[in-house]
Design an enzyme around this catalytic site. Structure first.
Site, mmCIF file in Angstrom:
data_model
loop_
_atom_site.group_PDB
_atom_site.id
_atom_site.type_symbol
_atom_site.label_atom_id
_atom_site.label_comp_id
_atom_site.label_asym_id
_atom_site.label_seq_id
_atom_site.Cartn_x
_atom_site.Cartn_y
_atom_site.Cartn_z
ATOM 1 N N ASP A 16 0.833 -1.202 0.000
ATOM 2 C CA ASP A 16 0.000 0.000 0.000
ATOM 3 C C ASP A 16 0.868 1.253 0.000
ATOM 4 O OD1 ASP A 16 -2.318 1.451 0.024
ATOM 5 O OD2 ASP A 16 -2.696 1.215 2.167
ATOM 6 N N ASN A 18 1.477 3.395 -3.010
ATOM 7 C CA ASN A 18 2.052 3.874 -4.274
ATOM 8 C C ASN A 18 1.528 5.260 -4.644
ATOM 9 O OD1 ASN A 18 3.413 1.459 -4.546
ATOM 10 N ND2 ASN A 18 1.998 0.600 -6.043
ATOM 11 N N GLY A 19 0.216 5.444 -4.511
ATOM 12 C CA GLY A 19 -0.385 6.723 -4.869
ATOM 13 C C GLY A 19 0.094 7.852 -3.992
ATOM 14 N N ARG A 20 0.171 7.603 -2.684
ATOM 15 C CA ARG A 20 0.638 8.641 -1.759
ATOM 16 C C ARG A 20 2.106 8.976 -1.979
ATOM 17 N NH1 ARG A 20 -1.762 5.944 3.497
ATOM 18 N NH2 ARG A 20 -2.218 4.323 1.959
ATOM 19 N N THR A 62 -10.393 -7.482 -6.148
ATOM 20 C CA THR A 62 -11.658 -7.402 -6.868
ATOM 21 C C THR A 62 -12.258 -6.006 -6.758
ATOM 22 O OG1 THR A 62 -12.706 -8.346 -4.888
ATOM 23 C CG2 THR A 62 -12.223 -9.861 -6.695
ATOM 24 N N GLU A 63 -11.909 -5.286 -5.685
ATOM 25 C CA GLU A 63 -12.419 -3.924 -5.506
ATOM 26 C C GLU A 63 -11.637 -2.885 -6.322
ATOM 27 O OE1 GLU A 63 -13.783 -6.566 -2.548
ATOM 28 O OE2 GLU A 63 -11.694 -5.989 -2.874
ATOM 29 N N ASN A 64 -10.439 -3.236 -6.752
ATOM 30 C CA ASN A 64 -9.621 -2.272 -7.492
ATOM 31 C C ASN A 64 -10.196 -1.907 -8.859
ATOM 32 O OD1 ASN A 64 -6.381 -3.463 -6.260
ATOM 33 N ND2 ASN A 64 -7.740 -1.879 -5.453
ATOM 34 N N ARG A 176 1.658 -5.010 6.272
ATOM 35 C CA ARG A 176 0.997 -3.960 5.495
ATOM 36 C C ARG A 176 1.803 -2.674 5.603
ATOM 37 N NH1 ARG A 176 -5.206 -2.582 4.186
ATOM 38 N NH2 ARG A 176 -4.772 -0.799 2.847
ATOM 39 N N ARG A 182 -5.540 -2.422 8.448
ATOM 40 C CA ARG A 182 -6.683 -3.283 8.152
ATOM 41 C C ARG A 182 -6.253 -4.308 7.105
ATOM 42 N NH1 ARG A 182 -7.776 1.854 6.241
ATOM 43 N NH2 ARG A 182 -7.725 2.076 3.971
#
Length: 228
Positions: A16, A18-20, A62-64, A176, A182
């Site tokens: 988690d 990459n975007g930030r 699946t949510e991506n 994570r 989470r």
């Protein structure tokens, strides 16, 4: 009485941040994903050198699919390039590739690339690199339960035998990055007794030294599995 945990055999990572990472540098999100792929490359090499039996990476959930179309397209393009660029290294270094999730629903050319890579590494018996692709743990559990029910009584053992991860070592450690705490629908069944390790480090900045730190902490923990 408990004893210190043994060395981890199977580590999973929610990659988690990459975007930030890109936003902090005023760069397009795709640049963050590109740097994230470089981090994957380093970690896979390190996992092999550290003797991990399995490393499971949450690549695309699946949510991506809810993300902007151009970002999804960029992620799939990066996956294509990663497989093409690193397949020979997997073969040479005895890395076995495995996919969990419904990768068959992806674009036909990408499915063909994946299946070629799976075939060429099928007989490798070193570290297994598990890529969670179009994966969601709730969907996995539902599919496994349905398969188990079709064969006979539903028990924890019968469900586990039908999970996408069947045959892999039990999950020891879940990592994570980016400060989130989470599981985000990742390996929910498998994480029942896994140890957790959270770090504020954004994924593109996650190095083999961070993995070594997590493994060292794991080795000093006591795992009770519900006992005292």
């Amino acid at each position: 009485m408990t004893s210190p945990a043994p060395l981890a055999r199977h580590v999973a990572i929610i990659m988690d941040g990459n975007g930030r990472w890109a936003k902090q540098r005023h760069l397009p999100r795709v640049v963050g994903h590109q740097r994230g792929v470089e981090a994957v490359r380093e970690l896979v090499r390190a996992a092999r050198e550290m003797g991990l039996e399995a490393l499971t990476l949450y690549a695309f959930s699946t949510e991506n699919w809810r993300r902007p179309e151009d970002e999804v397209s960029a992620l799939m393009g990066l996956l294509r390039r990663y497989i093409i660029a690193d397949l020979d290294e997997f073969v040479a270094n005895n890395v076995k590739l495995r996919i969990i999730g419904n990768y068959q629903a992806l674009a036909p050319d990408l499915v063909a690339l994946i299946e070629d890579a799976l075939g060429k590494t099928a007989h490798n018996d070193g570290t297994t690199l598990v890529i969670a692709l179009n994966y969601g743990a709730q969907d996995e559990i539902a599919r496994a339960a349905a398969k188990a029910a079709a064969k006979g009584p539903i028990t924890p053992e019968s469900i586990e035998a039908e999970l996408d991860t069947a045959g892999l070592p039990p999950l020891d450690l879940m990592i994570r990055t980016s400060g989130e705490v989470r599981l985000s629908n990742f390996l929910l069944w498998q994480a029942a007794y896994a140890e957790m390790w959270f770090t504020d480090v954004l994924w593109p900045d996650f190095k083999p030294a961070h993995l070594a730190e997590a493994l060292a902490q794991f080795a000093n923990r006591e795992r009770r599995y519900g006992g005292r």
